[in-house]
Write a protein that holds these residues in place. Structure first.
Motif, PDB file in Angstrom:
ATOM      1  N   ALA A 211       0.813  -1.226   0.000  1.00 60.11           N
ATOM      2  CA  ALA A 211       0.000   0.000   0.000  1.00 60.11           C
ATOM      3  C   ALA A 211       0.845   1.274   0.000  1.00 60.11           C
ATOM      4  O   ALA A 211       0.753   2.116   0.879  1.00 60.11           O
ATOM      5  N   GLY A 266      -2.147   2.710  -5.760  1.00 57.56           N
ATOM      6  CA  GLY A 266      -1.960   3.248  -7.109  1.00 57.56           C
ATOM      7  C   GLY A 266      -1.974   2.217  -8.215  1.00 57.56           C
ATOM      8  O   GLY A 266      -1.676   2.552  -9.363  1.00 57.56           O
ATOM      9  N   LEU A 286      -6.502  -3.458  -5.543  1.00 55.93           N
ATOM     10  CA  LEU A 286      -6.957  -2.137  -5.985  1.00 55.93           C
ATOM     11  C   LEU A 286      -8.158  -1.761  -5.126  1.00 55.93           C
ATOM     12  O   LEU A 286      -9.081  -2.576  -4.964  1.00 55.93           O
TER      13      LEU A 286
END
Ligand SMILES: Cc1cc2nc3c(=O)[nH]c(=O)nc-3n(C[C@H](O)[C@H](O)[C@H](O)COP(=O)(O)O)c2cc1C
Length: 344
Positions: A211, A266, A286
Motif C-alpha cells: 500500500a 496506485g 486495488l
C-alpha cells in the motif's frame, strides 16, 4: 455513530475526486517490460489462476479494503461481494471497528458464500481490543484472513485521529500465535518499508500488503475534511509522504524470500498488476478503482474485474508468459537496471 457515518461518507466522496489521487505515470509506468514479439502462446490458453490462502482464485487481483459503516457503504460492500463471488476473486472488507463496537449485523458472507473474504481492523484498535477483538472480526464475517491497517499519517491528518501507536507490535505478535487465520498487515497509501517489514517478520507476520504512495492520498483526503488552519500548516510538508510500491516491493522481496507480498497503492489496471507480480508480489490489490463501479451495481464491478483480467492476460501475451510463474520472471527492458534483479 452519526460522526462515523459522516466520516465514511466524506471518505467515499473525496476518494472519487481526482485531486486526491496520485498522478498517472508517477510510479508504475517507470517499469517497462521488454516487448516479446515472438510469444509462442495462444491468448485464450494463458492461465491467470492463483492459489491464495489455500484457495484457487481466478486471478491475482484483490478488491482492496474499503468502507462500511455508512448508508452507501452497505450497498457498496454488497455489490463488491457479489462480484467477488461471481468472479472468484478475493475481497477485503473495510474497517469492522464500528460494526463490532455497535454490534451491527455484518451480512457480507451471505453475498459471497464461497469467496475469499478478508476482515479488517486498525492497528490502534487492535492494540486496545487485543486478540479477542481480532477473533470477533474474523468470526463475524467468517473471514479467511484478517487485515490490520497501519495508518499513522492518516490519523495525524484527521481531527481527533489516534495518536497512541504503542503496543501494536506486541498485539500483532499475539494474534499471529493465537488467531486461527493468517494476518495480513498493510498501510493505506504511504507504504510499508523494509524497517517496519523486518519488525513484522520478526514477530511472525507472513503477509504484508505494501500500500505505497501514488494512489489514493489519505493525507490529502483528511486535510480536505479538517477545518483547522493550524493542522493545514503542520501537515502541508507531508502531503506527498511515503514511498512508491514499485520501489518498496523489490526491497521487501530481497528482505525475505518467504514473505508473501501484496502490491497495492496506485495499482490502476492489469498492466500494473503484472508489474507488481514481476517485482515479487503474489497478488495485487486495488481499492479506489472499484469505488465508482461499486456505487452502480455488482454487474459494473464484474465488468471492471473482467477488464483488469483481460489487461493482465494481454500483458502476459506481450511478455511471452503462459502463467503467473512465467510472468514473475518476465524480461524487463534492459535499460531499467534498477528493476532487473530476478527473484524466485
Ligand atoms: C473509500 C475508501 C475507504 C477505505 N477504507 C479502508 C479501511 O477501512 N481499511 C483499510 O485497511 N483500508 C481502507 N482504504 C484504503 C485502501 O484499502 C488502500 O490501501 C488505499 O486506498 C490505496 O489503494 P488505492 O490507491 O488502490 O486506492 C480505503 C480506501 C478507500 C478508497
Amino acid at each position: 455513530m452519526a460522526d462515523i457515518r459522516q466520516r465514511k461518507q466524506d471518505h467515499i466522496d473525496l476518494a472519487l475526486q481526482e485531486a486526491h489521487q496520485g498522478q498517472l505515470g508517477d510510479q508504475f509506468d517507470r517499469l517497462r517490460f521488454e516487448p516479446i514479439a515472438v510469444p509462442e502462446l495462444h491468448h485464450d490458453q494463458i492461465d491467470l489462476s492463483v492459489e491464495f490462502l489455500g484457495r484457487i482464485c481466478s486471478a491475482p487481483i484483490i478488491i482492496g479494503a474499503m468502507t462500511g459503516g455508512c448508508d452507501n457503504g452497505e450497498i457498496i460492500n454488497r455489490h463488491l461481494a457479489e462480484a467477488a463471488e461471481e468472479c472468484q476473486i478475493p475481497m477485503a472488507v473495510g474497517s469492522q471497528r464500528a460494526a463490532l463496537e455497535l454490534a451491527l449485523p455484518q451480512r457480507i458472507r451471505q453475498s459471497a458464500p464461497n469467496a475469499v473474504l478478508l476482515g479488517n481492523l486498525g492497528g490502534t484498535q487492535l492494540a486496545q481490543g487485543g486478540v479477542d477483538l481480532a477473533q470477533a472480526a474474523v468470526d463475524s464475517i467468517d473471514a479467511n484472513a484478517l487485515v490490520i491497517h497501519l495508518n499513522p499519517l492518516q490519523e495525524l491528518a484527521q481531527p481527533n485521529g489516534d495518536r497512541d501507536w504503542r503496543g501494536i507490535l506486541r498485539t500483532i505478535e499475539t494474534c499471529c500465535q493465537r488467531l486461527d487465520v493468517p494476518l495480513i498487515v498493510k498501510e493505506v497509501g504511504a507504504g510499508i518499508g523494509p524497517t517496519s517489514a523486518q519488525r513484522l517478520i520478526d514477530i511472525g507476520v507472513q503477509w504484508i500488503e505494501v500500500a505505497g504512495r501514488g494512489g489514493t492520498n489519505w493525507a490529502s483526503i483528511e486535510m480536505a475534511r479538517n477545518p483547522s488552519t493550524r493542522d493545514a500548516q503542520i501537515m502541508q510538508p507531508f502531503a506527498d509522504w511515503g514511498v512508491y510500491s514499485i520501489d518498496l516491493l523489490p526491497q521487501l522481496r530481497a528482505l525475505d524470500a518467504d514473505l508473501n507480498l501484496i502490491g497495492s497503492g496506485g495499482v490502476r489496471h492489469g498492466l500494473d498488476v503484472a508489474r507488481c507480480l514481476r517485482l515479487g508480489a503474489q497478488m495485487a490489490a486495488l481499492a479506489q478503482p472499484f469505488l465508482a463501479p461499486a456505487m452502480q451495481s455488482s454487474r459494473a464491478v464484474v465488468e471492471k474485474i473482467d477488464i483488469l483480467k483481460e489487461q493482465l492476460r494481454r500483458t502476459m501475451l506481450l511478455t511471452g508468459s503462459a502463467d503467473l510463474a512465467a510472468l514473475a520472471c518476465a524480461a524487463i527492458d534492459s535499460t531499467q537496471s534498477q528493476f532487473n534483479g530476478k527473484h524466485t
